[in-house]
Design a protein around this motif. Structure first.
Motif, PDB file in Angstrom:
ATOM      1  N   ASP A  49      -0.296   2.199  51.289  1.00 30.38           N
ATOM      2  CA  ASP A  49       0.002   3.539  51.776  1.00 30.38           C
ATOM      3  C   ASP A  49      -1.055   4.555  51.361  1.00 30.38           C
ATOM      4  O   ASP A  49      -1.244   5.556  52.028  1.00 30.38           O
ATOM      5  N   VAL A  50      -1.733   4.315  50.258  1.00 36.43           N
ATOM      6  CA  VAL A  50      -2.755   5.228  49.759  1.00 36.43           C
ATOM      7  C   VAL A  50      -4.064   4.913  50.475  1.00 36.43           C
ATOM      8  O   VAL A  50      -4.480   3.762  50.549  1.00 36.43           O
ATOM      9  N   THR A  51      -4.703   5.937  51.012  1.00 39.91           N
ATOM     10  CA  THR A  51      -5.958   5.761  51.740  1.00 39.91           C
ATOM     11  C   THR A  51      -7.149   6.042  50.826  1.00 39.91           C
ATOM     12  O   THR A  51      -6.997   6.688  49.780  1.00 39.91           O
ATOM     13  N   PRO A  52      -8.340   5.585  51.199  1.00 44.96           N
ATOM     14  CA  PRO A  52      -9.525   5.863  50.384  1.00 44.96           C
ATOM     15  C   PRO A  52      -9.750   7.359  50.148  1.00 44.96           C
ATOM     16  O   PRO A  52     -10.198   7.756  49.071  1.00 44.96           O
ATOM     17  N   GLU A  53      -9.404   8.188  51.117  1.00 40.14           N
ATOM     18  CA  GLU A  53      -9.621   9.626  50.991  1.00 40.14           C
ATOM     19  C   GLU A  53      -8.866  10.231  49.803  1.00 40.14           C
ATOM     20  O   GLU A  53      -9.259  11.257  49.264  1.00 40.14           O
ATOM     21  N   GLU A  54      -7.792   9.578  49.409  1.00 39.63           N
ATOM     22  CA  GLU A  54      -7.008  10.094  48.297  1.00 39.63           C
ATOM     23  C   GLU A  54      -7.704   9.904  46.952  1.00 39.63           C
ATOM     24  O   GLU A  54      -7.260  10.448  45.944  1.00 39.63           O
ATOM     25  N   PHE A  55      -8.812   9.161  46.939  1.00 36.26           N
ATOM     26  CA  PHE A  55      -9.573   8.971  45.714  1.00 36.26           C
ATOM     27  C   PHE A  55     -10.808   9.866  45.654  1.00 36.26           C
ATOM     28  O   PHE A  55     -11.593   9.773  44.716  1.00 36.26           O
ATOM     29  N   VAL A  56     -10.986  10.724  46.656  1.00 34.59           N
ATOM     30  CA  VAL A  56     -12.083  11.694  46.623  1.00 34.59           C
ATOM     31  C   VAL A  56     -11.710  12.763  45.607  1.00 34.59           C
ATOM     32  O   VAL A  56     -10.621  13.324  45.645  1.00 34.59           O
ATOM     33  N   THR A  57     -12.604  12.984  44.663  1.00 34.58           N
ATOM     34  CA  THR A  57     -12.392  13.989  43.623  1.00 34.58           C
ATOM     35  C   THR A  57     -13.711  14.711  43.386  1.00 34.58           C
ATOM     36  O   THR A  57     -14.754  14.268  43.873  1.00 34.58           O
ATOM     37  N   PRO A  58     -13.693  15.796  42.640  1.00 38.94           N
ATOM     38  CA  PRO A  58     -14.981  16.400  42.281  1.00 38.94           C
ATOM     39  C   PRO A  58     -15.837  15.346  41.568  1.00 38.94           C
ATOM     40  O   PRO A  58     -15.378  14.690  40.637  1.00 38.94           O
ATOM     41  N   GLY A  59     -17.021  15.115  42.071  1.00 37.61           N
ATOM     42  CA  GLY A  59     -17.894  14.107  41.488  1.00 37.61           C
ATOM     43  C   GLY A  59     -17.721  12.723  42.100  1.00 37.61           C
ATOM     44  O   GLY A  59     -18.450  11.805  41.765  1.00 37.61           O
ATOM     45  N   ARG A  60     -16.746  12.546  42.976  1.00 41.48           N
ATOM     46  CA  ARG A  60     -16.573  11.254  43.658  1.00 41.48           C
ATOM     47  C   ARG A  60     -16.483  11.523  45.153  1.00 41.48           C
ATOM     48  O   ARG A  60     -15.486  12.012  45.640  1.00 41.48           O
ATOM     49  N   ASP A  61     -17.558  11.205  45.858  1.00 37.73           N
ATOM     50  CA  ASP A  61     -17.610  11.436  47.290  1.00 37.73           C
ATOM     51  C   ASP A  61     -16.840  10.355  48.042  1.00 37.73           C
ATOM     52  O   ASP A  61     -16.258   9.453  47.445  1.00 37.73           O
ATOM     53  N   LYS A  62     -16.859  10.447  49.372  1.00 37.28           N
ATOM     54  CA  LYS A  62     -16.097   9.499  50.199  1.00 37.28           C
ATOM     55  C   LYS A  62     -16.560   8.055  50.008  1.00 37.28           C
ATOM     56  O   LYS A  62     -15.738   7.143  49.995  1.00 37.28           O
ATOM     57  N   ALA A  63     -17.857   7.848  49.865  1.00 39.42           N
ATOM     58  CA  ALA A  63     -18.355   6.475  49.697  1.00 39.42           C
ATOM     59  C   ALA A  63     -17.843   5.877  48.396  1.00 39.42           C
ATOM     60  O   ALA A  63     -17.384   4.734  48.366  1.00 39.42           O
ATOM     61  N   ARG A  64     -17.894   6.644  47.334  1.00 37.36           N
ATOM     62  CA  ARG A  64     -17.412   6.134  46.045  1.00 37.36           C
ATOM     63  C   ARG A  64     -15.884   6.006  46.040  1.00 37.36           C
ATOM     64  O   ARG A  64     -15.337   5.107  45.412  1.00 37.36           O
ATOM     65  N   ALA A  65     -15.207   6.877  46.754  1.00 35.99           N
ATOM     66  CA  ALA A  65     -13.753   6.761  46.884  1.00 35.99           C
ATOM     67  C   ALA A  65     -13.402   5.467  47.614  1.00 35.99           C
ATOM     68  O   ALA A  65     -12.441   4.782  47.253  1.00 35.99           O
ATOM     69  N   ARG A  66     -14.205   5.117  48.607  1.00 36.36           N
ATOM     70  CA  ARG A  66     -14.004   3.862  49.331  1.00 36.36           C
ATOM     71  C   ARG A  66     -14.212   2.669  48.401  1.00 36.36           C
ATOM     72  O   ARG A  66     -13.467   1.678  48.461  1.00 36.36           O
TER      73      ARG A  66
END
Length: 113
Positions: free
Chosen positions: A5-22
């Protein structure tokens, strides 16, 4: 909630862009398969299902200990690799972060430049 249910976008944080969230999301999905043991499988499934946050999960002693053990093993394996193979893996990681390539498995060979 079901796993996934949790998507990669939910791991985007300051200092963590979309690629690193993926990368984080893909790593959790890999852990959820159980190949790294029951403890990390449970942690990954809890995070992916949204029942706990990643930061909260990392504060659970059993999860933190299991992750540290896997990190130490991975670091030792990395250091045993020949320099040429480490560079091939590093290049694969760069391609993956740039949006191509695969996150796991041996570096792709052939197809050169």
């Amino acid at each position: 909630m079901a796993e996934g249910d949790v998507t990669p976008e939910e791991f985007v944080t300051p200092g963590r862009d979309k690629a690193r969230a993926r990368v984080v999301h893909d790593a959790l999905r890999q852990l959820a398969t159980g190949g790294a043991g029951d403890v990390l499988q449970e942690m990954a499934r809890e995070v992916l299902a949204g029942r706990t946050g990643l930061r909260e999960a990392l504060q659970v002693g059993a999860y933190a200990d299991a992750l540290m053990e896997r990190f130490v093993q991975a670091r030792a394996a990395w250091e045993r690799l020949p320099e040429q193979e480490r560079e091939a893996h590093a290049e694969q990681a760069r391609r993956y972060l740039a949006g191509g390539g695969t996150p796991y498995g041996p570096p792709e060979r052939g197809g050169g430049s």
